[in-house]
Design a protein around this motif. Sequence first.
Motif, short mmCIF file in Angstrom:
data_model
loop_
_atom_site.label_atom_id
_atom_site.label_comp_id
_atom_site.label_asym_id
_atom_site.label_seq_id
_atom_site.Cartn_x
_atom_site.Cartn_y
_atom_site.Cartn_z
N SER A 149 0.80 -1.22 0.00
CA SER A 149 0.00 0.00 0.00
C SER A 149 0.83 1.27 0.00
O SER A 149 0.28 2.37 -0.10
N GLY A 150 2.16 1.14 0.13
CA GLY A 150 3.01 2.33 0.20
C GLY A 150 2.81 3.09 1.49
O GLY A 150 2.73 4.32 1.50
N THR A 151 2.74 2.36 2.59
CA THR A 151 2.38 2.95 3.88
C THR A 151 3.54 2.92 4.86
O THR A 151 4.21 1.90 5.02
N ALA A 152 3.75 4.05 5.54
CA ALA A 152 4.73 4.14 6.62
C ALA A 152 3.98 4.09 7.95
O ALA A 152 2.94 4.73 8.11
N VAL A 153 4.50 3.31 8.89
CA VAL A 153 3.88 3.19 10.21
C VAL A 153 4.68 4.02 11.20
O VAL A 153 5.88 3.81 11.38
N LEU A 154 4.02 4.98 11.84
CA LEU A 154 4.68 5.86 12.80
C LEU A 154 4.07 5.65 14.19
O LEU A 154 2.85 5.65 14.33
N PHE A 155 4.93 5.49 15.18
CA PHE A 155 4.49 5.37 16.57
C PHE A 155 4.57 6.74 17.23
O PHE A 155 5.63 7.34 17.30
N SER A 156 3.44 7.26 17.71
CA SER A 156 3.49 8.48 18.49
C SER A 156 4.08 8.18 19.87
O SER A 156 3.82 7.12 20.44
N SER A 157 4.87 9.10 20.37
CA SER A 157 5.51 8.90 21.67
C SER A 157 5.86 10.26 22.24
O SER A 157 5.60 11.31 21.62
N ARG A 158 6.47 10.26 23.41
CA ARG A 158 6.86 11.52 24.04
C ARG A 158 7.91 12.24 23.20
O ARG A 158 8.06 13.46 23.30
N ASP A 159 8.62 11.51 22.35
CA ASP A 159 9.65 12.11 21.50
C ASP A 159 9.20 12.30 20.05
O ASP A 159 9.97 12.78 19.22
N GLN A 160 7.98 11.88 19.75
CA GLN A 160 7.47 12.03 18.39
C GLN A 160 5.96 12.24 18.42
O GLN A 160 5.19 11.28 18.48
N GLY A 161 5.57 13.50 18.38
CA GLY A 161 4.15 13.80 18.35
C GLY A 161 3.60 13.64 16.94
O GLY A 161 4.31 13.84 15.95
N ARG A 162 2.34 13.31 16.83
CA ARG A 162 1.75 13.10 15.50
C ARG A 162 1.66 14.39 14.70
O ARG A 162 1.51 14.35 13.47
N SER A 163 1.78 15.54 15.39
CA SER A 163 1.72 16.83 14.69
C SER A 163 2.85 16.98 13.67
O SER A 163 2.71 17.72 12.70
N ILE A 164 3.97 16.28 13.88
CA ILE A 164 5.11 16.40 12.97
C ILE A 164 4.74 15.97 11.56
O ILE A 164 5.18 16.55 10.58
N SER A 165 3.92 14.95 11.45
CA SER A 165 3.55 14.44 10.12
C SER A 165 2.22 14.97 9.64
O SER A 165 1.82 14.68 8.51
N PHE A 166 1.50 15.76 10.47
CA PHE A 166 0.19 16.26 10.08
C PHE A 166 0.16 17.75 9.75
O PHE A 166 -0.50 18.17 8.80
#
Length: 239
Positions: A149-166
């Motif tokens: 599907s051409g999909t990247a899986v990202l785990f949100s965490s204290r060091d990676q907020g979902r806002s970075i990719s949105f």
Amino acid sequence: MMTGTIQHRENFLANIAQQLGRSPITTLPRPTWQYQPQNRTLKDATRDELLEIFMKQCANIHTNIVISNCAKLSQDLQSVVDQYGGQSIISSRDERFQEFGLSELMTEKWPQSNIQYYEWNSQQPQENILHAEKANIGITISEMTLAESGTAVLFSSRDQGRSISFLPEKSIILIPKSTMVPRMTQAARWIREKINNGEKIPSCINFITGPSNSADIEMILIVGVHGPIQATYIVIEDR
């Protein structure tokens, strides 16, 4: 966060079982499927074959793709940043950036080139959101990548907020080739194994397939409605 307490659960379930004329069921039955095509699809594909499938799918999801390696990753990343206009960048706080030899580029060369660079900081939640809103480019690293599907899986965490990719207009996702699997089947199994092993997993797991797309209105495809309008995957030949 408040938590509740279940009271008289066993008595309640026992009463229902009695009314049904049977003993209480203490374990949930799991079906055994005769056919499991999801496990056979691309089962024997090599990583090179998966990469080829992934590249073809990127054309369908309006996503640019760059094939790189650790030796020239810094140069390739800079090239994509230049194509996207530089300006301001936000990234997750991820030790893999250093492992891939990107620390000098991100913390020294970008500021020297008047590119505003901000690394996600769990101690500054409001600052994180403000920087993500203003950033031209968001950079993350895929945990698992689905070739079909051409999909990247990202785990949100204290060091990676979902806002970075949105929130930023453009998104760059680094794809270690070693993270590539055939499809959603493997991702779901991987997450389930983590849960069964007692590992702590994020409350938010994002499956990102290229830039934001929506065809809800009259089946007309619109890009960038609720997320980045452009996306580039940089595949890293790490193995």
